[in-house]
Design a protein around this motif. Structure first.
Motif, PDB file in Angstrom:
ATOM      1  N   SER A  58      -3.359  -0.718  -9.496  1.00 20.07           N
ATOM      2  CA  SER A  58      -1.972  -0.942  -9.085  1.00 20.07           C
ATOM      3  C   SER A  58      -1.598  -2.410  -9.240  1.00 20.07           C
ATOM      4  CB  SER A  58      -1.781  -0.486  -7.643  1.00 20.07           C
ATOM      5  OG  SER A  58      -0.425  -0.460  -7.306  1.00 20.07           O
ATOM      6  N   VAL A  77      -7.312   4.573   0.224  1.00 21.64           N
ATOM      7  CA  VAL A  77      -7.248   3.838  -1.039  1.00 21.64           C
ATOM      8  C   VAL A  77      -8.647   3.381  -1.414  1.00 21.64           C
ATOM      9  CG1 VAL A  77      -4.848   3.101  -0.828  1.00 21.64           C
ATOM     10  CG2 VAL A  77      -6.630   1.658   0.128  1.00 21.64           C
ATOM     11  N   THR A  78      -8.868   3.327  -2.707  1.00 17.27           N
ATOM     12  CA  THR A  78     -10.140   2.828  -3.221  1.00 17.27           C
ATOM     13  C   THR A  78      -9.901   1.483  -3.887  1.00 17.27           C
ATOM     14  OG1 THR A  78      -9.918   3.802  -5.421  1.00 17.27           O
ATOM     15  CG2 THR A  78     -10.906   5.193  -3.694  1.00 17.27           C
ATOM     16  N   LYS A 102       0.113   7.718  -5.775  1.00 18.68           N
ATOM     17  CA  LYS A 102      -1.204   8.358  -5.795  1.00 18.68           C
ATOM     18  C   LYS A 102      -1.212   9.666  -5.004  1.00 18.68           C
ATOM     19  CE  LYS A 102      -5.803   7.832  -3.977  1.00 18.68           C
ATOM     20  NZ  LYS A 102      -6.739   7.202  -3.154  1.00 18.68           N
ATOM     21  N   ASP A 127      -8.078   2.034  -7.064  1.00 16.03           N
ATOM     22  CA  ASP A 127      -6.641   2.253  -6.892  1.00 16.03           C
ATOM     23  C   ASP A 127      -5.903   0.927  -6.764  1.00 16.03           C
ATOM     24  OD1 ASP A 127      -7.073   5.043  -6.694  1.00 16.03           O
ATOM     25  OD2 ASP A 127      -7.136   4.970  -4.491  1.00 16.03           O
ATOM     26  N   VAL A 128      -6.457   0.058  -5.912  1.00 15.80           N
ATOM     27  CA  VAL A 128      -5.807  -1.224  -5.621  1.00 15.80           C
ATOM     28  C   VAL A 128      -5.813  -2.123  -6.851  1.00 15.80           C
ATOM     29  CG1 VAL A 128      -5.848  -3.279  -4.151  1.00 15.80           C
ATOM     30  CG2 VAL A 128      -6.349  -1.036  -3.164  1.00 15.80           C
ATOM     31  N   ILE A 147       0.829  -1.205   0.000  1.00 15.41           N
ATOM     32  CA  ILE A 147       0.000   0.000   0.000  1.00 15.41           C
ATOM     33  C   ILE A 147       0.868   1.260   0.000  1.00 15.41           C
ATOM     34  CG2 ILE A 147      -1.639   1.334   1.397  1.00 15.41           C
ATOM     35  CD1 ILE A 147      -2.914  -0.989  -0.157  1.00 15.41           C
ATOM     36  N   HIS A 206     -13.793   1.759  -0.201  1.00 16.38           N
ATOM     37  CA  HIS A 206     -12.854   2.759   0.305  1.00 16.38           C
ATOM     38  C   HIS A 206     -12.251   2.260   1.613  1.00 16.38           C
ATOM     39  CE1 HIS A 206     -15.835   4.875  -2.156  1.00 16.38           C
ATOM     40  NE2 HIS A 206     -14.829   5.640  -2.515  1.00 16.38           N
ATOM     41  N   LEU A 266      -1.259  -5.287  -1.506  1.00 17.40           N
ATOM     42  CA  LEU A 266      -2.432  -4.984  -2.328  1.00 17.40           C
ATOM     43  C   LEU A 266      -3.425  -6.133  -2.294  1.00 17.40           C
ATOM     44  CD1 LEU A 266      -0.590  -3.475  -5.415  1.00 17.40           C
ATOM     45  CD2 LEU A 266      -1.788  -2.204  -3.634  1.00 17.40           C
ATOM     46  N   LEU A 273       1.703   2.275  -3.442  1.00 14.10           N
ATOM     47  CA  LEU A 273       0.535   2.864  -4.104  1.00 14.10           C
ATOM     48  C   LEU A 273       0.349   4.319  -3.654  1.00 14.10           C
ATOM     49  CD1 LEU A 273      -2.910   1.138  -4.473  1.00 14.10           C
ATOM     50  CD2 LEU A 273      -2.727   3.525  -3.910  1.00 14.10           C
ATOM     51  N   LEU A 274       0.429   4.570  -2.352  1.00 12.41           N
ATOM     52  CA  LEU A 274       0.251   5.925  -1.832  1.00 12.41           C
ATOM     53  C   LEU A 274       1.354   6.867  -2.300  1.00 12.41           C
ATOM     54  CD1 LEU A 274      -0.982   5.494   1.855  1.00 12.41           C
ATOM     55  CD2 LEU A 274      -2.296   6.200  -0.149  1.00 12.41           C
ATOM     56  N   ASN A 279      -1.093  11.046  -0.681  1.00 14.96           N
ATOM     57  CA  ASN A 279      -1.794  10.637   0.531  1.00 14.96           C
ATOM     58  C   ASN A 279      -2.720  11.731   1.066  1.00 14.96           C
ATOM     59  OD1 ASN A 279       0.318  12.217   1.269  1.00 14.96           O
ATOM     60  ND2 ASN A 279       1.209  10.806   2.723  1.00 14.96           N
TER      61      ASN A 279
END
Length: 173
Positions: A155, A147-148, A41, A151-152, A34, A134, A120, A37-38, A43
């Motif tokens: 990714s 994260v949505t 994306k 998003d996951v 995660i 969410h 993830l 990802l953040l 935060n």
């Protein structure tokens, strides 16, 4: 089997790894987390105080073009989450009376969170099992992001694409 193939023998020396088999070319383990990802994306987290009205929450959701808000208490601590789905359910239950109600009356209080170190796949599994889209990211007791499911999934698809490319490079050399 080609006639030029000879099985390895006990005294054979180890061959050098090709470029496609180097440590640098292997998939980045951190890419499946995660935090990774953040980092890409961002935060930023859009929050709303639990004492605000549903009308105010709807306006923020509309203006920010998002599907859920993190709800905080007066100290800024995580108190819940309010999603479009929560609002729609309440509209059906109390038609014409929902917008003046408080966020605290309508939010989901038992929030499932994840940490930056979660994978993830773990997060995707929890979202699927819980049927929500969410998830707040908490790190050291502090809100670190949101994260949505999109998003996951995105990714994870990028990660799988990278892994497929690595496998092709191994095969081709």
């Amino acid at each position: 089997m080609p006639t030029s193939y000879q099985a390895p023998m006990a005294g054979d020396k180890a061959k050098q790894a090709s470029a496609s088999q180097s440590v640098e070319s292997k998939a980045n383990v951190e890419a499946g987390k995660i935090k990774y990802l953040l980092d890409r994306k961002g935060n930023d987290v859009i929050t709303i105080n639990q004492s605000e009205t549903i009308a105010a929450a709807v306006q923020v959701l509309h203006d920010k073009r998002i599907g859920a808000l993190i709800v905080v208490d007066d100290m800024g601590a995580l108190a819940g989450i309010l999603s479009e789905r929560d609002i729609v359910r309440k509209l059906a239950e109390t038609p014409g009376q929902t917008l003046p109600q408080t966020v605290a009356e309508n939010m989901t209080k038992n929030v499932v969170t994840c940490s930056e170190d979660d994978t993830l796949i773990e997060v995707l599994r929890r979202m699927s099992e819980g049927k929500f889209r969410h998830m707040p990211v908490v790190n050291g007791g502090m809100l670190a992001g949101m994260v949505t499911i999109g998003d996951v999934v995105n990714s994870r698809l990028n990660e799988l694409e990278f892994e497929a490319l690595q496998l092709k490079q191994l095969i081709v050399g």
